[in-house]
Design an enzyme around this catalytic site. Structure first.
Site, PDB file in Angstrom:
ATOM      1  CG  ASN A  30      -0.107  -0.018   2.490  1.00 28.87           C
ATOM      2  OD1 ASN A  30       0.612   0.736   2.934  1.00 28.87           O
ATOM      3  ND2 ASN A  30      -0.604  -1.189   3.083  1.00 28.87           N
ATOM      4  CG  ASP A  40       2.346  -5.395   2.308  1.00 26.01           C
ATOM      5  OD1 ASP A  40       3.534  -5.516   2.508  1.00 26.01           O
ATOM      6  OD2 ASP A  40       1.847  -4.153   2.319  1.00 26.01           O
ATOM      7  N   GLY A 125      -7.211  -8.872  -4.391  1.00 25.43           N
ATOM      8  CA  GLY A 125      -7.396  -9.397  -2.902  1.00 25.43           C
ATOM      9  C   GLY A 125      -8.233  -8.058  -2.119  1.00 25.43           C
TER      10      GLY A 125
HETATM   11  P1  ADP Z   1      -4.380  -6.146  -2.610  1.00 28.17           P
HETATM   12  O1  ADP Z   1      -4.517  -5.211  -1.690  1.00 28.17           O
HETATM   13  O2  ADP Z   1      -3.444  -5.389  -4.126  1.00 28.17           O
HETATM   14  O3  ADP Z   1      -5.656  -6.704  -3.466  1.00 28.17           O
HETATM   15  P2  ADP Z   1      -3.932  -8.620  -1.289  1.00 28.17           P
HETATM   16  O4  ADP Z   1      -2.621  -9.047  -0.760  1.00 28.17           O
HETATM   17  O5  ADP Z   1      -5.159  -8.397  -0.751  1.00 28.17           O
HETATM   18  O6  ADP Z   1      -3.366  -7.397  -2.131  1.00 28.17           O
HETATM   19  O7  ADP Z   1      -4.169  -9.726  -2.574  1.00 28.17           O
HETATM   20  C1  ADP Z   1      -3.603  -9.769  -3.873  1.00 28.17           C
HETATM   21  C2  ADP Z   1      -3.647 -11.107  -4.399  1.00 28.17           C
HETATM   22  O8  ADP Z   1      -2.565 -11.978  -3.397  1.00 28.17           O
HETATM   23  C3  ADP Z   1      -4.982 -12.015  -3.977  1.00 28.17           C
HETATM   24  O9  ADP Z   1      -5.272 -12.657  -5.155  1.00 28.17           O
HETATM   25  C4  ADP Z   1      -4.282 -12.763  -2.793  1.00 28.17           C
HETATM   26  O10 ADP Z   1      -5.350 -14.021  -2.972  1.00 28.17           O
HETATM   27  C5  ADP Z   1      -3.001 -13.043  -3.245  1.00 28.17           C
HETATM   28  N1  ADP Z   1      -2.211 -13.502  -2.006  1.00 28.17           N
HETATM   29  C6  ADP Z   1      -2.224 -13.684  -0.862  1.00 28.17           C
HETATM   30  N2  ADP Z   1      -1.531 -14.273   0.113  1.00 28.17           N
HETATM   31  C7  ADP Z   1      -0.394 -14.535  -1.077  1.00 28.17           C
HETATM   32  C8  ADP Z   1       0.708 -15.169  -0.837  1.00 28.17           C
HETATM   33  N3  ADP Z   1       1.328 -15.613   0.148  1.00 28.17           N
HETATM   34  N4  ADP Z   1       1.246 -15.529  -2.162  1.00 28.17           N
HETATM   35  C9  ADP Z   1       0.833 -15.231  -3.313  1.00 28.17           C
HETATM   36  N5  ADP Z   1      -0.205 -14.883  -3.444  1.00 28.17           N
HETATM   37  C10 ADP Z   1      -0.983 -14.234  -2.300  1.00 28.17           C
END
Ligand code: ADP
Length: 177
Positions: A30, A40, A125
């Site tokens: 972010n 993150d 996400g």
């Molecule tokens: P944003 O705030 O950019 O939407 P998120 O972390 O909430 O970021 O989600 C971005 C994508 O990463 C989603 O599709 C989520 O399912 C995926 N995600 C979450 N954890 C992991 C991980 N450990 N490795 C790979 N992808 C992940």
């Protein structure tokens, strides 16, 4: 480059991005760069507290841009932090901002001689970007870079869960080859 060669340079895998053995992983951060949930949080947990310390010194990052740090305890030497757009209605520049994330992350990777890089599905996400639409943007931008002369040999799209994997695999199949 032939379509087969291009196809071999874009991989879709289901898994956890923090476990990928690549030169750089991309973080869906972010604007504060001070950590958060989702991917993150997972990256900061796996990298250890030194990552947050380095991020603090960067002073944030605007949406659509990227910053690079070391990877600390991660298998990857570097982390590229990019800030995806929050999805509103698709008419607030979301597509262009998301394309900017991929472009600026790949440009930073090239500047640092990265050969292998893994992306999560940025913005899909907590930020609510529709995944199919996001996957097409991701593949479009990655394809553009790989078609030019680039230090980047391989780009992995790391998908969290079966559905994400299928959506991204379909986008690659339809757009490459
Ligand atoms: P944003 O705030 O950019 O939407 P998120 O972390 O909430 O970021 O989600 C971005 C994508 O990463 C989603 O599709 C989520 O399912 C995926 N995600 C979450 N954890 C992991 C991980 N450990 N490795 C790979 N992808 C992940």
């Amino acid at each position: 480059m032939s379509p087969e060669q291009l196809e071999n340079r874009i991989g879709v895998v289901e898994g956890d991005i923090t476990k990928q053995q690549v030169d750089a992983i991309v973080n869906a951060a972010n604007t504060t760069l001070l950590g958060g949930g989702g991917v993150d949080g997972a990256i900061h947990r796996a990298a250890g507290p030194e990552l947050l310390e380095e991020c603090r010194r960067l002073g944030g990052c605007p949406t659509g841009q990227a910053r690079i740090t070391k990877g600390y305890r991660l298998p990857s030497k570097r982390v590229i932090h990019t800030v995806g757009p929050v999805w509103r209605d698709g008419h607030r520049g979301e597509d262009e901002l998301l394309a900017g994330c991929y472009r600026s992350s790949l440009a930073l990777a090239e500047q640092h001689g990265v050969k292998t890089i893994a992306f999560p599905s940025i913005s899909t996400g907590a930020y609510g970007f529709p995944m199919e639409r996001a996957a097409k943007i991701a593949v479009t931008e990655i394809k553009k870079i790989l078609e030019r002369k680039s230090s980047i040999e391989k780009v992995l799209l790391v998908c969290f869960g079966r559905n994400a994997f299928e959506v991204h695999q379909k986008a690659v199949r339809e757009m490459v080859g």
